[in-house]
Design a protein around this motif. Sequence first.
Motif, short mmCIF file in Angstrom:
data_model
loop_
_atom_site.label_atom_id
_atom_site.label_comp_id
_atom_site.label_asym_id
_atom_site.label_seq_id
_atom_site.Cartn_x
_atom_site.Cartn_y
_atom_site.Cartn_z
N ALA A 41 1.04 -1.56 -0.44
CA ALA A 41 -0.27 0.26 0.03
C ALA A 41 1.04 1.20 0.08
O ALA A 41 1.92 1.03 0.41
CB ALA A 41 -0.98 -0.35 0.83
N HIS A 42 0.13 2.48 -0.31
CA HIS A 42 1.14 3.34 -1.00
C HIS A 42 1.09 4.52 -0.29
O HIS A 42 -0.74 4.48 0.07
CB HIS A 42 0.97 3.97 -2.34
CG HIS A 42 1.67 2.63 -2.82
ND1 HIS A 42 3.19 2.26 -2.38
CD2 HIS A 42 1.93 1.61 -3.95
CE1 HIS A 42 3.88 1.70 -3.59
NE2 HIS A 42 3.18 1.24 -3.57
N THR A 43 1.26 5.63 0.08
CA THR A 43 0.68 7.24 0.28
C THR A 43 0.43 7.92 -0.89
O THR A 43 0.75 8.20 -1.37
CB THR A 43 1.44 7.61 1.16
OG1 THR A 43 1.47 7.18 2.50
CG2 THR A 43 0.59 9.23 2.03
N LEU A 44 -1.37 8.39 -1.00
CA LEU A 44 -1.63 8.96 -1.99
C LEU A 44 -1.33 10.71 -1.96
O LEU A 44 -2.49 10.95 -0.88
CB LEU A 44 -2.02 8.75 -3.14
CG LEU A 44 -3.05 10.13 -3.90
CD1 LEU A 44 -2.07 10.68 -4.92
CD2 LEU A 44 -4.34 9.53 -4.75
N THR A 45 -0.42 12.08 -1.67
CA THR A 45 -0.59 13.31 -1.43
C THR A 45 -1.64 14.34 -2.41
O THR A 45 -0.94 14.30 -3.74
CB THR A 45 0.45 14.08 -0.92
OG1 THR A 45 1.62 12.63 0.12
CG2 THR A 45 0.80 15.32 -0.01
N ASP B 27 4.78 5.91 -3.34
CA ASP B 27 4.02 7.02 -2.64
C ASP B 27 4.16 7.71 -3.81
O ASP B 27 5.36 8.23 -4.87
CB ASP B 27 4.84 7.50 -1.40
CG ASP B 27 4.78 6.45 -0.17
OD1 ASP B 27 4.49 5.43 -0.33
OD2 ASP B 27 5.59 6.76 0.70
N LYS B 28 3.00 8.55 -3.98
CA LYS B 28 3.13 9.86 -5.11
C LYS B 28 2.07 10.94 -4.69
O LYS B 28 1.62 11.23 -3.09
CB LYS B 28 1.71 9.10 -5.80
CG LYS B 28 1.56 10.01 -7.80
CD LYS B 28 1.30 9.28 -8.92
CE LYS B 28 0.79 9.97 -10.11
NZ LYS B 28 2.01 9.38 -10.60
N ALA B 29 1.97 11.87 -5.12
CA ALA B 29 1.65 13.55 -4.92
C ALA B 29 1.34 14.16 -6.14
O ALA B 29 2.09 13.61 -7.17
CB ALA B 29 2.44 13.79 -4.57
N ILE B 30 0.09 14.74 -6.14
CA ILE B 30 -0.16 15.35 -7.60
C ILE B 30 -1.17 16.82 -6.77
O ILE B 30 -1.59 16.95 -5.73
CB ILE B 30 -1.80 14.33 -7.96
CG1 ILE B 30 -2.66 14.39 -7.30
CG2 ILE B 30 -1.04 13.21 -8.71
CD1 ILE B 30 -4.04 13.52 -7.76
#
Length: 137
Positions: free
Chosen positions: A25-29, A129-132
């Motif tokens: 599982a990942h974190t999406l910011t 983990d990703k930021a958009i």
Amino acid sequence: MKHVLIAATLLASSFVAKAQHQSDAHTLTVNVTDLKTASGAVYISLQDPTQKAVQKQAVPIQKNNTQIVFQNVPPGTYAVRLFHDENNNKKMDTGIFGIPKEGWGCSNNVKATFGPPKYDAMLFTVNTDKAITIHIN
């Protein structure tokens, strides 16, 4: 004794499988910019390719930019949709012909042209983990 050993082995393997799944599982910011006012809340939905909400949040606004974090996002393809509920009535206010009166946005900053934005254009992949960043329309 043999049954106890088998049960213990199955139990241990289920814990390992669960731990491996959680580590995937990942974190999406999601950084939201260009809010018209510093009042109200942002209602945001993380959706799968079938447009089903996977996670939802309502985040109170204190500045003209905000950050929303989705935890435990499994690898996959998603879209984000949001609106800025400036008057705190918990709905997107629209005018004639359903045109939004309050700010809205979606992943990939897809624009609306003669109707809602195309859903396929909003889709993006999460495999780390990703930021958009989403700019409010």
